[in-house]
Design a protein around this motif. Structure first.
Motif, PDB file in Angstrom:
ATOM      1  N   MET A 157       0.836  -1.191   0.000  1.00  0.00           N
ATOM      2  CA  MET A 157       0.000   0.000   0.000  1.00  0.00           C
ATOM      3  C   MET A 157       0.877   1.249   0.000  1.00  0.00           C
ATOM      4  O   MET A 157       2.065   1.179   0.309  1.00  0.00           O
ATOM      5  CB  MET A 157      -0.927   0.002   1.218  1.00  0.00           C
ATOM      6  N   LEU A 158       0.266   2.370  -0.322  1.00  0.00           N
ATOM      7  CA  LEU A 158       1.012   3.619  -0.400  1.00  0.00           C
ATOM      8  C   LEU A 158       1.665   3.967   0.932  1.00  0.00           C
ATOM      9  O   LEU A 158       2.780   4.495   0.963  1.00  0.00           O
ATOM     10  CB  LEU A 158       0.076   4.742  -0.840  1.00  0.00           C
ATOM     11  N   VAL A 159       0.989   3.645   2.044  1.00  0.00           N
ATOM     12  CA  VAL A 159       1.524   3.977   3.357  1.00  0.00           C
ATOM     13  C   VAL A 159       2.769   3.169   3.689  1.00  0.00           C
ATOM     14  O   VAL A 159       3.539   3.531   4.578  1.00  0.00           O
ATOM     15  CB  VAL A 159       0.434   3.761   4.432  1.00  0.00           C
ATOM     16  N   ASP A 160       3.021   2.066   2.958  1.00  0.00           N
ATOM     17  CA  ASP A 160       4.169   1.195   3.256  1.00  0.00           C
ATOM     18  C   ASP A 160       5.463   1.646   2.579  1.00  0.00           C
ATOM     19  O   ASP A 160       6.528   1.079   2.870  1.00  0.00           O
ATOM     20  CB  ASP A 160       3.857  -0.241   2.814  1.00  0.00           C
ATOM     21  N   PHE A 161       5.402   2.641   1.703  1.00  0.00           N
ATOM     22  CA  PHE A 161       6.593   3.017   0.936  1.00  0.00           C
ATOM     23  C   PHE A 161       7.420   4.061   1.683  1.00  0.00           C
ATOM     24  O   PHE A 161       6.892   5.033   2.223  1.00  0.00           O
ATOM     25  CB  PHE A 161       6.186   3.588  -0.433  1.00  0.00           C
ATOM     26  N   ASN A 162       8.740   3.822   1.686  1.00  0.00           N
ATOM     27  CA  ASN A 162       9.710   4.754   2.248  1.00  0.00           C
ATOM     28  C   ASN A 162      11.059   4.524   1.550  1.00  0.00           C
ATOM     29  O   ASN A 162      11.137   3.758   0.570  1.00  0.00           O
ATOM     30  CB  ASN A 162       9.824   4.608   3.761  1.00  0.00           C
ATOM     31  N   GLU A 195      13.464   2.254 -13.735  1.00  0.00           N
ATOM     32  CA  GLU A 195      12.310   1.690 -13.015  1.00  0.00           C
ATOM     33  C   GLU A 195      12.038   2.441 -11.725  1.00  0.00           C
ATOM     34  O   GLU A 195      10.870   2.680 -11.361  1.00  0.00           O
ATOM     35  CB  GLU A 195      12.568   0.209 -12.736  1.00  0.00           C
ATOM     36  N   VAL A 196      13.084   2.828 -11.009  1.00  0.00           N
ATOM     37  CA  VAL A 196      12.901   3.609  -9.776  1.00  0.00           C
ATOM     38  C   VAL A 196      12.287   4.973 -10.113  1.00  0.00           C
ATOM     39  O   VAL A 196      11.462   5.503  -9.352  1.00  0.00           O
ATOM     40  CB  VAL A 196      14.244   3.768  -9.040  1.00  0.00           C
ATOM     41  N   GLY A 197      12.667   5.556 -11.247  1.00  0.00           N
ATOM     42  CA  GLY A 197      12.058   6.815 -11.655  1.00  0.00           C
ATOM     43  C   GLY A 197      10.558   6.681 -11.875  1.00  0.00           C
ATOM     44  O   GLY A 197       9.776   7.541 -11.445  1.00  0.00           O
ATOM     45  N   PHE A 198      10.139   5.596 -12.527  1.00  0.00           N
ATOM     46  CA  PHE A 198       8.701   5.345 -12.681  1.00  0.00           C
ATOM     47  C   PHE A 198       8.030   5.139 -11.325  1.00  0.00           C
ATOM     48  O   PHE A 198       6.913   5.618 -11.091  1.00  0.00           O
ATOM     49  CB  PHE A 198       8.475   4.123 -13.574  1.00  0.00           C
ATOM     50  N   LEU A 199       8.688   4.429 -10.424  1.00  0.00           N
ATOM     51  CA  LEU A 199       8.123   4.160  -9.102  1.00  0.00           C
ATOM     52  C   LEU A 199       7.833   5.454  -8.346  1.00  0.00           C
ATOM     53  O   LEU A 199       6.732   5.637  -7.798  1.00  0.00           O
ATOM     54  CB  LEU A 199       9.096   3.289  -8.300  1.00  0.00           C
ATOM     55  N   LEU A 200       8.789   6.354  -8.317  1.00  0.00           N
ATOM     56  CA  LEU A 200       8.611   7.600  -7.573  1.00  0.00           C
ATOM     57  C   LEU A 200       7.565   8.504  -8.215  1.00  0.00           C
ATOM     58  O   LEU A 200       6.857   9.234  -7.515  1.00  0.00           O
ATOM     59  CB  LEU A 200       9.948   8.327  -7.459  1.00  0.00           C
ATOM     60  N   ARG A 201       7.453   8.466  -9.542  1.00  0.00           N
ATOM     61  CA  ARG A 201       6.410   9.268 -10.198  1.00  0.00           C
ATOM     62  C   ARG A 201       5.017   8.699  -9.926  1.00  0.00           C
ATOM     63  O   ARG A 201       4.045   9.452  -9.813  1.00  0.00           O
ATOM     64  CB  ARG A 201       6.684   9.345 -11.701  1.00  0.00           C
ATOM     65  N   ILE A 202       4.920   7.396  -9.836  1.00  0.00           N
ATOM     66  CA  ILE A 202       3.617   6.781  -9.531  1.00  0.00           C
ATOM     67  C   ILE A 202       3.170   7.119  -8.112  1.00  0.00           C
ATOM     68  O   ILE A 202       1.980   7.356  -7.856  1.00  0.00           O
ATOM     69  CB  ILE A 202       3.705   5.247  -9.728  1.00  0.00           C
ATOM     70  N   LEU A 203       4.102   7.192  -7.180  1.00  0.00           N
ATOM     71  CA  LEU A 203       3.750   7.477  -5.782  1.00  0.00           C
ATOM     72  C   LEU A 203       3.282   8.918  -5.590  1.00  0.00           C
ATOM     73  O   LEU A 203       2.631   9.217  -4.576  1.00  0.00           O
ATOM     74  CB  LEU A 203       4.949   7.200  -4.884  1.00  0.00           C
ATOM     75  N   GLY A 204       3.618   9.821  -6.490  1.00  0.00           N
ATOM     76  CA  GLY A 204       3.151  11.205  -6.368  1.00  0.00           C
ATOM     77  C   GLY A 204       3.943  12.017  -5.363  1.00  0.00           C
ATOM     78  O   GLY A 204       5.185  11.962  -5.324  1.00  0.00           O
ATOM     79  N   ASP A 205       3.218  12.751  -4.500  1.00  0.00           N
ATOM     80  CA  ASP A 205       3.889  13.601  -3.510  1.00  0.00           C
ATOM     81  C   ASP A 205       4.761  12.805  -2.547  1.00  0.00           C
ATOM     82  O   ASP A 205       5.884  13.239  -2.237  1.00  0.00           O
ATOM     83  CB  ASP A 205       2.849  14.409  -2.735  1.00  0.00           C
ATOM     84  N   PRO A 206       4.312  11.659  -2.001  1.00  0.00           N
ATOM     85  CA  PRO A 206       5.236  10.864  -1.161  1.00  0.00           C
ATOM     86  C   PRO A 206       6.494  10.444  -1.921  1.00  0.00           C
ATOM     87  O   PRO A 206       7.574  10.357  -1.328  1.00  0.00           O
ATOM     88  CB  PRO A 206       4.384   9.660  -0.761  1.00  0.00           C
ATOM     89  N   GLY A 207       6.372  10.199  -3.232  1.00  0.00           N
ATOM     90  CA  GLY A 207       7.554   9.845  -4.021  1.00  0.00           C
ATOM     91  C   GLY A 207       8.541  10.987  -4.122  1.00  0.00           C
ATOM     92  O   GLY A 207       9.760  10.763  -4.101  1.00  0.00           O
ATOM     93  N   ASP A 208       8.048  12.222  -4.214  1.00  0.00           N
ATOM     94  CA  ASP A 208       8.950  13.377  -4.247  1.00  0.00           C
ATOM     95  C   ASP A 208       9.732  13.506  -2.941  1.00  0.00           C
ATOM     96  O   ASP A 208      10.927  13.836  -2.944  1.00  0.00           O
ATOM     97  CB  ASP A 208       8.146  14.652  -4.494  1.00  0.00           C
ATOM     98  N   LEU A 209       9.072  13.240  -1.827  1.00  0.00           N
ATOM     99  CA  LEU A 209       9.754  13.304  -0.532  1.00  0.00           C
ATOM    100  C   LEU A 209      10.812  12.206  -0.426  1.00  0.00           C
ATOM    101  O   LEU A 209      11.929  12.445   0.072  1.00  0.00           O
ATOM    102  CB  LEU A 209       8.724  13.179   0.601  1.00  0.00           C
ATOM    103  N   ILE A 210      10.498  11.004  -0.904  1.00  0.00           N
ATOM    104  CA  ILE A 210      11.479   9.909  -0.880  1.00  0.00           C
ATOM    105  C   ILE A 210      12.660  10.240  -1.788  1.00  0.00           C
ATOM    106  O   ILE A 210      13.818   9.948  -1.449  1.00  0.00           O
ATOM    107  CB  ILE A 210      10.794   8.594  -1.316  1.00  0.00           C
ATOM    108  N   ARG A 211      12.404  10.853  -2.931  1.00  0.00           N
ATOM    109  CA  ARG A 211      13.484  11.222  -3.848  1.00  0.00           C
ATOM    110  C   ARG A 211      14.455  12.187  -3.183  1.00  0.00           C
ATOM    111  O   ARG A 211      15.686  12.047  -3.326  1.00  0.00           O
ATOM    112  CB  ARG A 211      12.897  11.839  -5.112  1.00  0.00           C
ATOM    113  N   ILE A 212      13.944  13.180  -2.466  1.00  0.00           N
ATOM    114  CA  ILE A 212      14.818  14.154  -1.799  1.00  0.00           C
ATOM    115  C   ILE A 212      15.680  13.479  -0.736  1.00  0.00           C
ATOM    116  O   ILE A 212      16.887  13.740  -0.628  1.00  0.00           O
ATOM    117  CB  ILE A 212      13.968  15.276  -1.186  1.00  0.00           C
TER     118      ILE A 212
END
Length: 494
Positions: free
Chosen positions: A99-104, A128-145
């Motif tokens: 689930m979305l809440v499980d990603f970090n 593939e990691v780039g696609f993953l972070l874009r799919i997650l949306g705002d939480p993905g941007d925070l993980i990228r930083i």
């Protein structure tokens, strides 16, 4: 709050942030209209204060989110849909149940390790990691930083992946391609080696894109904007190949139509010119194996760009042919061979040797003491026409016997301390009298006297040149009459 009934349907009306809100509840029930009005007011209040409830969004599975993202992606970027489907399938296979809440950050690192354990290339994992972070949306941007701060966002990728085939390897591949069962592989390989076209550009090429009258082809759909629509001239090799291939094509399908594909679809033999061939992988692997060559199909493009760079073509010309956007990409594709580097360095050695040889040829051979070889004769610059005075043995003897200038100006006490030699007469072997005019060394009378060293040096040079020229004229012509002049100067060679 107020409720209004119009035509059997209840409407609600209220004011919010200075605006009048009047909407229909779409219901004949007054109770439903009252609840709808309360819900609408609450939505406006939460939106105005930037407060949204994302609990339902946070419990969505990654598979649902990935499917929704891909449906939008293939509509916007249909050219890259195939690659996106490949990358997202790997993401759904490993992370689909989360689930979305499980990603970090730890989840992303575990995915990188899992894909590297499957022998995936670092570049593929980064995509593939780039696609993953874009799919997650705002939480993905925070993980990228956060991953970027830890320098764990991207895996290290090799910079030199491709290679350029040698001329011998190209000849072997073309020979095997000509003998192959597939009718497509030889003209396709010729296009890759002589036009630098990408795999997809070759497979989707139509007859309407080729102009045999003006001898060029126009690239259609391409990977980059710079590559799409570019024009590539057809050299003599490609013209010969397509002439031969066109005869086979007409025998198979008749007269080619502009919308027909140059490499038609069909297995085991081409059968449908309205559809492009899907892949050339099998035929290419057979050609590469039989030619004993290691490399990828894309290395043919590397080879052409390298050949153009070694031939001295300009960067802009190469970028126009290959369809590149920047010089950085051009540098990535160009692999200057070791032999070309060796030739360039040897040319420097050859150039230096030629320059030294030419300098030795230009340097005149001067006989005499070291001072004369350096261009100075008796401490005074030797005139440029001095070699004309050595034509006869008599002239040589005269120069030896009549020294015009002393090595060192000697000073004597007496009447002629500031006077120079005026003239001297020496008799030759055959009784020839040659007048040798002397020069003013230590000053003169009136306007000739000077103590400026630079002026004195120029005067000495001019007088010396005039004296020797006159002596040379006397030696070539009849001997002058014997003439003696009284001189108070001291002779140089008593």
């Amino acid at each position: 709050m107020s409720l209004l009934r119009r035509g059997g349907v209840w409407w609600y009306e209220f004011w919010f942030a200075g605006r009048r809100i009047q909407e229909s509840s779409k219901s004949p029930s007054k109770t439903v209209a009252k609840n709808a009005e309360q819900k609408r007011r609450r939505e406006l209040e939460e939106g105005f204060n930037n407060f949204t409830d994302t609990r339902q969004e946070r419990i969505r599975t990654f598979s649902d989110m990935a499917e929704e993202y891909f449906n939008s992606y293939k509509l916007r970027l249909p050219q890259s849909a195939r690659f996106a489907a490949y990358a997202i399938d790997h993401l759904k296979r490993i992370l689909g149940s989360k689930m979305l809440v499980d990603f970090n950050e730890a989840t992303v690192i575990l995915y990188q390790n899992a894909r590297l354990g499957e022998k995936a290339s670092p570049k593929s994992v980064n995509e593939e990691v780039g696609f993953l972070l874009r799919i997650l949306g705002d939480p993905g941007d925070l993980i990228r930083i956060r991953l970027h701060k830890r320098k764990m966002l991207k895996l290290k990728v090799r910079q030199t992946v491709g290679r350029a085939f040698t001329p011998d390897e190209k000849d072997r591949m073309l020979e095997e391609a000509r003998k192959a069962r597939s009718p497509h592989i030889f003209p396709a390989l010729s296009l890759a080696l002589n036009a630098g076209m990408r795999d997809a550009e070759i497979k989707t090429l139509t007859w309407g894109q080729i102009d045999f009258t003006k001898k060029y082809l126009a690239v259609g759909r391409s990977k980059t904007e710079a590559g799409e629509g570019r024009t590539i001239p057809l050299n003599s090799t490609l013209l010969e190949v397509f002439t031969e291939y066109g005869e086979w094509y007409r025998e198979k399908f008749g007269k080619p139509q502009p919308e027909w594909y140059v490499f038609p679809f069909g297995k085991p033999s081409p059968s449908d010119p309205t559809r492009p061939v899907t892949t050339l992988k099998t035929a290419w692997n057979n050609v590469r194996k039989n030619a004993r060559v290691k490399g990828r199909w894309h290395d043919n493009r590397h080879t052409l760009i390298t050949d153009l760079a070694e031939s001295g073509a300009g960067d802009q010309t190469i970028m126009d042919i290959a369809g590149h956007v920047s010089k950085q990409m051009l540098k990535h594709y160009s692999h200057i061979r070791m032999e070309a580097k060796r030739t360039a360095l040897e040319s420097i050695v050859k150039k230096s040797a030629d320059a030294g040889a030419s300098a030795q040829q230009k340097q005149p051979e001067v006989e005499g003491p070291p001072e004369a070889q350096l261009g100075f004769e008796y401490g005074v610059p030797r005139p440029a026409s001095n070699h004309t005075m050595t034509k006869s043995s008599g002239a040589k003897k005269t120069e030896q016997e009549c020294s015009e200038l002393p090595m060192v100006a000697q000073h004597f006490e007496g009447e002629s301390l500031q006077k120079s030699l005026q003239s001297c007469i020496l008799e030759g072997d055959q009784g020839v009298d040659v007048r040798c005019k002397s020069l003013i060394l230590n000053g003169g009378r009136g306007r000739n006297r000077t103590y400026n060293l630079s002026v004195k040096s120029r005067m000495l040079c001019q007088l010396s040149y005039a004296s020797m020229k006159e002596s040379a004229g006397w030696m070539e012509g009849p001997p002058p009459k014997q003439h003696r002049q009284k001189s108070s100067a001291i002779p140089l060679n008593p």
